[in-house]
Design a protein around this motif. Sequence first.
Motif, PDB file in Angstrom:
ATOM      1  N   SER A   1       0.804  -1.224   0.000  1.00 12.88           N
ATOM      2  CA  SER A   1       0.000   0.000   0.000  1.00 12.88           C
ATOM      3  C   SER A   1       0.837   1.275   0.000  1.00 12.88           C
ATOM      4  O   SER A   1       0.315   2.357  -0.250  1.00 12.88           O
ATOM      5  CB  SER A   1      -0.944   0.014   1.209  1.00 12.88           C
ATOM      6  N   THR A   2       2.138   1.147   0.290  1.00  9.67           N
ATOM      7  CA  THR A   2       2.995   2.333   0.340  1.00  9.67           C
ATOM      8  C   THR A   2       3.986   2.382  -0.826  1.00  9.67           C
ATOM      9  O   THR A   2       4.929   3.154  -0.809  1.00  9.67           O
ATOM     10  CB  THR A   2       3.769   2.387   1.674  1.00  9.67           C
ATOM     11  N   THR A   3       3.781   1.530  -1.822  1.00 11.30           N
ATOM     12  CA  THR A   3       4.596   1.550  -3.038  1.00 11.30           C
ATOM     13  C   THR A   3       3.661   1.609  -4.240  1.00 11.30           C
ATOM     14  O   THR A   3       2.470   1.300  -4.146  1.00 11.30           O
ATOM     15  CB  THR A   3       5.492   0.302  -3.140  1.00 11.30           C
ATOM     16  N   LYS A   4       4.232   1.990  -5.399  1.00  8.05           N
ATOM     17  CA  LYS A   4       3.381   2.243  -6.562  1.00  8.05           C
ATOM     18  C   LYS A   4       3.639   1.317  -7.741  1.00  8.05           C
ATOM     19  O   LYS A   4       2.706   0.902  -8.416  1.00  8.05           O
ATOM     20  CB  LYS A   4       3.559   3.694  -7.016  1.00  8.05           C
ATOM     21  N   ARG A   5       4.921   1.019  -8.019  1.00  5.51           N
ATOM     22  CA  ARG A   5       5.187   0.302  -9.265  1.00  5.51           C
ATOM     23  C   ARG A   5       6.109  -0.909  -9.109  1.00  5.51           C
ATOM     24  O   ARG A   5       6.133  -1.770  -9.968  1.00  5.51           O
ATOM     25  CB  ARG A   5       5.803   1.253 -10.303  1.00  5.51           C
ATOM     26  N   ILE A   6       6.857  -0.976  -8.039  1.00  4.84           N
ATOM     27  CA  ILE A   6       7.846  -2.040  -7.906  1.00  4.84           C
ATOM     28  C   ILE A   6       7.152  -3.402  -7.765  1.00  4.84           C
ATOM     29  O   ILE A   6       6.133  -3.534  -7.090  1.00  4.84           O
ATOM     30  CB  ILE A   6       8.780  -1.783  -6.709  1.00  4.84           C
ATOM     31  N   ARG A   7       7.714  -4.407  -8.445  1.00  6.86           N
ATOM     32  CA  ARG A   7       7.176  -5.754  -8.356  1.00  6.86           C
ATOM     33  C   ARG A   7       7.650  -6.405  -7.065  1.00  6.86           C
ATOM     34  O   ARG A   7       8.787  -6.204  -6.640  1.00  6.86           O
ATOM     35  CB  ARG A   7       7.574  -6.581  -9.583  1.00  6.86           C
ATOM     36  N   LEU A   8       6.773  -7.184  -6.431  1.00  7.66           N
ATOM     37  CA  LEU A   8       7.003  -7.741  -5.108  1.00  7.66           C
ATOM     38  C   LEU A   8       7.018  -9.265  -5.230  1.00  7.66           C
ATOM     39  O   LEU A   8       6.017  -9.882  -5.589  1.00  7.66           O
ATOM     40  CB  LEU A   8       5.908  -7.279  -4.153  1.00  7.66           C
ATOM     41  N   SER A   9       8.177  -9.868  -4.906  1.00 11.59           N
ATOM     42  CA  SER A   9       8.369 -11.285  -5.209  1.00 11.59           C
ATOM     43  C   SER A   9       8.991 -12.038  -4.043  1.00 11.59           C
ATOM     44  O   SER A   9       9.675 -11.464  -3.193  1.00 11.59           O
ATOM     45  CB  SER A   9       9.271 -11.424  -6.444  1.00 11.59           C
ATOM     46  N   SER A  10       8.782 -13.341  -4.039  1.00 11.66           N
ATOM     47  CA  SER A  10       9.583 -14.214  -3.182  1.00 11.66           C
ATOM     48  C   SER A  10      10.894 -14.506  -3.902  1.00 11.66           C
ATOM     49  O   SER A  10      10.994 -14.340  -5.111  1.00 11.66           O
ATOM     50  CB  SER A  10       8.849 -15.532  -2.913  1.00 11.66           C
ATOM     51  N   ALA A  11      11.892 -14.949  -3.126  1.00 12.37           N
ATOM     52  CA  ALA A  11      13.198 -15.267  -3.739  1.00 12.37           C
ATOM     53  C   ALA A  11      14.003 -16.214  -2.837  1.00 12.37           C
ATOM     54  O   ALA A  11      15.026 -15.833  -2.320  1.00 12.37           O
ATOM     55  CB  ALA A  11      13.997 -13.986  -3.971  1.00 12.37           C
ATOM     56  N   VAL A  12      13.583 -17.416  -2.597  1.00 15.30           N
ATOM     57  CA  VAL A  12      12.500 -18.088  -3.275  1.00 15.30           C
ATOM     58  C   VAL A  12      11.426 -18.486  -2.270  1.00 15.30           C
ATOM     59  O   VAL A  12      11.619 -18.394  -1.068  1.00 15.30           O
ATOM     60  CB  VAL A  12      13.003 -19.376  -3.984  1.00 15.30           C
ATOM     61  N   THR A  13      10.299 -19.006  -2.814  1.00 11.76           N
ATOM     62  CA  THR A  13       9.343 -19.779  -2.042  1.00 11.76           C
ATOM     63  C   THR A  13       9.816 -21.226  -2.060  1.00 11.76           C
ATOM     64  O   THR A  13      10.033 -21.796  -3.133  1.00 11.76           O
ATOM     65  CB  THR A  13       7.934 -19.681  -2.676  1.00 11.76           C
TER      66      THR A  13
ATOM     67  N   LYS B   1      -2.235  -4.366  -6.685  1.00 11.22           N
ATOM     68  CA  LYS B   1      -2.792  -4.051  -8.005  1.00 11.22           C
ATOM     69  C   LYS B   1      -1.963  -4.678  -9.127  1.00 11.22           C
ATOM     70  O   LYS B   1      -1.597  -4.027 -10.100  1.00 11.22           O
ATOM     71  CB  LYS B   1      -2.915  -2.538  -8.195  1.00 11.22           C
ATOM     72  N   GLY B   2      -1.652  -5.959  -8.946  1.00 13.94           N
ATOM     73  CA  GLY B   2      -1.008  -6.714 -10.006  1.00 13.94           C
ATOM     74  C   GLY B   2       0.498  -6.648 -10.040  1.00 13.94           C
ATOM     75  O   GLY B   2       1.092  -6.658 -11.115  1.00 13.94           O
ATOM     76  N   ARG B   3       1.152  -6.663  -8.851  1.00 12.07           N
ATOM     77  CA  ARG B   3       2.615  -6.552  -8.824  1.00 12.07           C
ATOM     78  C   ARG B   3       3.297  -7.746  -8.155  1.00 12.07           C
ATOM     79  O   ARG B   3       4.499  -7.715  -7.909  1.00 12.07           O
ATOM     80  CB  ARG B   3       3.034  -5.261  -8.126  1.00 12.07           C
ATOM     81  N   ALA B   4       2.557  -8.803  -7.852  1.00  8.97           N
ATOM     82  CA  ALA B   4       3.125  -9.949  -7.134  1.00  8.97           C
ATOM     83  C   ALA B   4       3.746 -10.956  -8.091  1.00  8.97           C
ATOM     84  O   ALA B   4       3.320 -11.100  -9.237  1.00  8.97           O
ATOM     85  CB  ALA B   4       2.056 -10.632  -6.294  1.00  8.97           C
ATOM     86  N   GLU B   5       4.760 -11.653  -7.599  1.00  2.00           N
ATOM     87  CA  GLU B   5       5.394 -12.743  -8.332  1.00  2.00           C
ATOM     88  C   GLU B   5       5.802 -13.829  -7.334  1.00  2.00           C
ATOM     89  O   GLU B   5       6.021 -13.546  -6.157  1.00  2.00           O
ATOM     90  CB  GLU B   5       6.650 -12.269  -9.083  1.00  2.00           C
ATOM     91  N   ILE B   6       5.942 -15.039  -7.846  1.00  3.92           N
ATOM     92  CA  ILE B   6       6.466 -16.157  -7.064  1.00  3.92           C
ATOM     93  C   ILE B   6       7.725 -16.668  -7.756  1.00  3.92           C
ATOM     94  O   ILE B   6       7.710 -16.919  -8.961  1.00  3.92           O
ATOM     95  CB  ILE B   6       5.452 -17.314  -6.969  1.00  3.92           C
ATOM     96  N   MET B   7       8.809 -16.810  -7.014  1.00  2.00           N
ATOM     97  CA  MET B   7       9.964 -17.569  -7.486  1.00  2.00           C
ATOM     98  C   MET B   7       9.921 -18.904  -6.757  1.00  2.00           C
ATOM     99  O   MET B   7      10.072 -18.956  -5.536  1.00  2.00           O
ATOM    100  CB  MET B   7      11.277 -16.838  -7.191  1.00  2.00           C
ATOM    101  N   ALA B   8       9.656 -19.961  -7.493  1.00  2.00           N
ATOM    102  CA  ALA B   8       9.480 -21.283  -6.894  1.00  2.00           C
ATOM    103  C   ALA B   8      10.782 -22.065  -6.969  1.00  2.00           C
ATOM    104  O   ALA B   8      11.342 -22.244  -8.045  1.00  2.00           O
ATOM    105  CB  ALA B   8       8.374 -22.044  -7.621  1.00  2.00           C
ATOM    106  N   GLY B   9      11.251 -22.528  -5.809  1.00  2.00           N
ATOM    107  CA  GLY B   9      12.498 -23.285  -5.768  1.00  2.00           C
ATOM    108  C   GLY B   9      12.456 -24.352  -4.698  1.00  2.00           C
ATOM    109  O   GLY B   9      11.475 -24.486  -3.956  1.00  2.00           O
ATOM    110  N   ARG B  10      13.536 -25.109  -4.627  1.00  2.00           N
ATOM    111  CA  ARG B  10      13.635 -26.161  -3.619  1.00  2.00           C
ATOM    112  C   ARG B  10      14.364 -25.683  -2.363  1.00  2.00           C
ATOM    113  O   ARG B  10      14.309 -26.337  -1.326  1.00  2.00           O
ATOM    114  CB  ARG B  10      14.341 -27.381  -4.223  1.00  2.00           C
TER     115      ARG B  10
ATOM    116  N   VAL C   1       5.072 -16.960 -12.240  1.00  2.00           N
ATOM    117  CA  VAL C   1       5.827 -17.955 -11.482  1.00  2.00           C
ATOM    118  C   VAL C   1       7.154 -18.166 -12.192  1.00  2.00           C
ATOM    119  O   VAL C   1       7.181 -18.523 -13.372  1.00  2.00           O
ATOM    120  CB  VAL C   1       5.068 -19.294 -11.371  1.00  2.00           C
ATOM    121  N   TRP C   2       8.248 -17.914 -11.482  1.00  2.00           N
ATOM    122  CA  TRP C   2       9.592 -18.144 -11.991  1.00  2.00           C
ATOM    123  C   TRP C   2      10.130 -19.449 -11.425  1.00  2.00           C
ATOM    124  O   TRP C   2       9.834 -19.798 -10.285  1.00  2.00           O
ATOM    125  CB  TRP C   2      10.543 -17.019 -11.566  1.00  2.00           C
ATOM    126  N   ILE C   3      10.936 -20.147 -12.207  1.00  2.00           N
ATOM    127  CA  ILE C   3      11.674 -21.299 -11.698  1.00  2.00           C
ATOM    128  C   ILE C   3      13.041 -20.804 -11.222  1.00  2.00           C
ATOM    129  O   ILE C   3      13.790 -20.201 -11.999  1.00  2.00           O
ATOM    130  CB  ILE C   3      11.862 -22.371 -12.780  1.00  2.00           C
TER     131      ILE C   3
END
Length: 348
Positions: free
Chosen positions: A72-84, A106-115, A178-180
């Motif tokens: 809620s306090t950011t505007k454009r940066i994408r927000l991701s795990s590194a990794v899940t 508002k559409g800025r989430a990502e998942i980096m999926a790893g082991r 989803v990123w590998i």
Amino acid sequence: MKEKSSMELGITTFLHTNPEHGSVSPAERLRQAIEEIQLADQVGLDVYAIGEHHRIDYTSSSPAVILATAASTTKRIRLSSAVTVLSSDDPVRVYQDFATLDVLSKGRAEIMAGRGSFVESFPLFGYDLNDYEELYEEKLELLLKIRANEKVQWSGGHRPAINNMGVYPRAEQDPLPVWIATGGSPESAVRAGKLGLPVIFSIIGGMPERFAPLVELYKEAAKKAGHDPCKLQIASHSHGFIAESFEIAAKNYFPVMAEQMNKIGRERGWAPYTRDTFKEACNLRGALYVGDPEYVAEKILLAQEKLSLTRFLMYVDFSSLSHLELLRTIEFLGTKVAPIVHKELARK
């Protein structure tokens, strides 16, 4: 995805605390993280990513919660795990958490999926390390099915079946990215290519260019599977630190890097981390992005050329670095390094 003439730049962190040595408390480190995400957004960086860990020296067991706090306090940066660490998590819950983050941001989430490089989460959540590979493959399959279908029909060997049930909320992005994530496994590169998913390589030692054969495996697998090579996204994640001059950066960062690498090395049987090791990693072809903004930009451009990168993420977080040094590196990356990188790539 960025145009070919450009690339995304961002930050990765594990929110290091190391309370055994009296450094910053977990509560304070979490509050600092929000300030770092806000600054990264303000200086124009593209991504801020938090790695899931379950150790006393990291405060990052719940990346989606932390990232949602900053949404809620950011505007454009994408927000991701590194990794899940997907192998020891429930893909239904992973999707729900990041879909919620996606809606809030508002559409800025990502998942980096790893082991995961560390394995504490397996016994913590009751998983057998003997099932390491099978768990990941099965849970990745389920995660991708969930993101593609509102109602899911699925069965596997390590989780109860899902019989035509809906998974909510749905992400704002369709599909949720989803990123590998891989540390250099050929099998992971091929898997990402076959699935047409973006891939991120964790490059923390040696020369980044040695990952070029993995990039080719990824591209070849994607092409054989019918995916458009022009739409592939390739990223790397490496340690870095930026200061006013190379000398200042190297002087301040060597003891930080040595302390951390020797600590992990004692757990894994690595040789001691020496100044010569550090010096070699800091050279132009090495995996440490340490120096003044111009030099770091030159190294990023070299990696981009060798690996066809569309994204570069710098890991900047160790407990013996001050919060101000972390903020300064983020500021340098966004205001000094990024303009050089984008200008040079625009000429190609």
